[in-house]
Scaffold this active site. Sequence first.
Site, PDB file in Angstrom:
ATOM      1  N   LYS A  96       0.863  -1.182   0.000  1.00  0.00           N
ATOM      2  CA  LYS A  96       0.000   0.000   0.000  1.00  0.00           C
ATOM      3  C   LYS A  96       0.899   1.232   0.000  1.00  0.00           C
ATOM      4  O   LYS A  96       2.057   1.182   0.441  1.00  0.00           O
ATOM      5  CB  LYS A  96      -0.902   0.017   1.234  1.00  0.00           C
ATOM      6  CG  LYS A  96      -2.194   0.781   1.049  1.00  0.00           C
ATOM      7  CD  LYS A  96      -3.229  -0.045   0.311  1.00  0.00           C
ATOM      8  CE  LYS A  96      -4.584   0.658   0.287  1.00  0.00           C
ATOM      9  NZ  LYS A  96      -5.619  -0.174  -0.346  1.00  0.00           N
ATOM     10  N   VAL A  98     -21.312   6.961   0.956  1.00  0.00           N
ATOM     11  CA  VAL A  98     -21.883   6.658  -0.358  1.00  0.00           C
ATOM     12  C   VAL A  98     -21.092   7.372  -1.447  1.00  0.00           C
ATOM     13  O   VAL A  98     -21.639   8.000  -2.346  1.00  0.00           O
ATOM     14  CB  VAL A  98     -23.383   7.002  -0.425  1.00  0.00           C
ATOM     15  CG1 VAL A  98     -24.191   5.988   0.341  1.00  0.00           C
ATOM     16  CG2 VAL A  98     -23.666   8.414   0.094  1.00  0.00           C
ATOM     17  N   VAL A 141     -17.517   3.792  -3.824  1.00  0.00           N
ATOM     18  CA  VAL A 141     -18.035   2.422  -3.746  1.00  0.00           C
ATOM     19  C   VAL A 141     -19.475   2.397  -3.248  1.00  0.00           C
ATOM     20  O   VAL A 141     -20.333   1.689  -3.783  1.00  0.00           O
ATOM     21  CB  VAL A 141     -17.153   1.548  -2.837  1.00  0.00           C
ATOM     22  CG1 VAL A 141     -17.756   0.158  -2.667  1.00  0.00           C
ATOM     23  CG2 VAL A 141     -15.741   1.435  -3.397  1.00  0.00           C
ATOM     24  N   GLY A 142     -19.747   3.185  -2.219  1.00  0.00           N
ATOM     25  CA  GLY A 142     -21.047   3.126  -1.558  1.00  0.00           C
ATOM     26  C   GLY A 142     -22.225   3.386  -2.459  1.00  0.00           C
ATOM     27  O   GLY A 142     -23.270   2.743  -2.337  1.00  0.00           O
TER      28      GLY A 142
END
Length: 363
Positions: A88, A192, A195-196
């Site tokens: 990462k 949201v 992805v959401g």
Amino acid sequence: MTDVTDGVLHTLFHSDQGGHEQVVLCQDRASGLKAVIAIHSTALGPALGGTRFYPYASEEEALADVLNLSRGMSYKNAMAGLDHGGGKAVIIGDPEAFEPTRKTELLLAFGRAVASLGGRYVTACDVGTYVSDMDVVARECRWTTGRSPENGGAGDSSVLTAFGVFQGMRASAQHLWGDPTLRGRKVAVAGVGKVGHHLVEHLLSDGAEVVVTDVRPESVRRITELHPEVAVAADTAALIRTEGLDIYAPCALGGALNDETVPVLTARVVCGAANNQLAHPGVEKDLADRSILYAPDYVVNAGGVIQVADELHGFDFDRCRAKASKIFDTTLAIFARAKADGIPPAAAADRIAEQRMAEARRP
């Protein structure tokens, strides 16, 4: 830790950072780049994981985050059946505070830093970085995924991330209620954004009742303008106390499940896209003690990394979607292992992932 001067990378090895193979501090004064790249494991192959661009309060906070995230990528890639280890990167700063030319220079400098590792780490998008950013990084680094289709990439990986989380929810419903559907279930989605909002679409299509919240009003507004039937909670604290909640989906930053939230959570299931949802060891037992079924985050949110890994070999969306659909079976297998071993699902997932990595290290 040693400071890093322009264009020079100091590779640091520490025995107290969760077994990481390599930690690299990157600084480029001309562009303002300050970043950390962490390679947790290459047992299964080159480390693969996204780049987070975030205004950390301190370098220590950034380092702690990248170490946790890179370790999680080792487990995620192992559970997804990918021939990749875990890595990462984090860039310290507010991505929205950089004017376009300076941001481009910063991303090019970051690309040179990744390239200097010679393929040990392959980068992609994460919080605060987008497909357009990976296109810039790729100008300096061929070990870059998550690029636009116009530049030979697969595009937005959040689509399959959301699809995988939805498969994890279906598996949770199958395990708990005997039916792999969210129809008639009340699902709370915290966050949201990238992805959401895709996850909300899957839930509504499956007949779920959805409640959302997000720190960005515009993200909530995008949902409610398209779907006025979606309810809105004032904040996460109110969301997790929603009456009659069946599933809670943390889809923002990590640490959502902690000593404050778990005791008041009304949901029967936790299944979301955020990384590192468990704030500290022991939270998984707290969930189990409350009979809350936890679908391990790095298992259900693996759709995105499945996509970017496929990009390295010539992207095929249908092939990736088929692989991501297997998250349903993997999640069920973890629940079965947890029941058989008498341990929480998070511990069961860790055992399976660690077994695969250990087998790969054997001569």
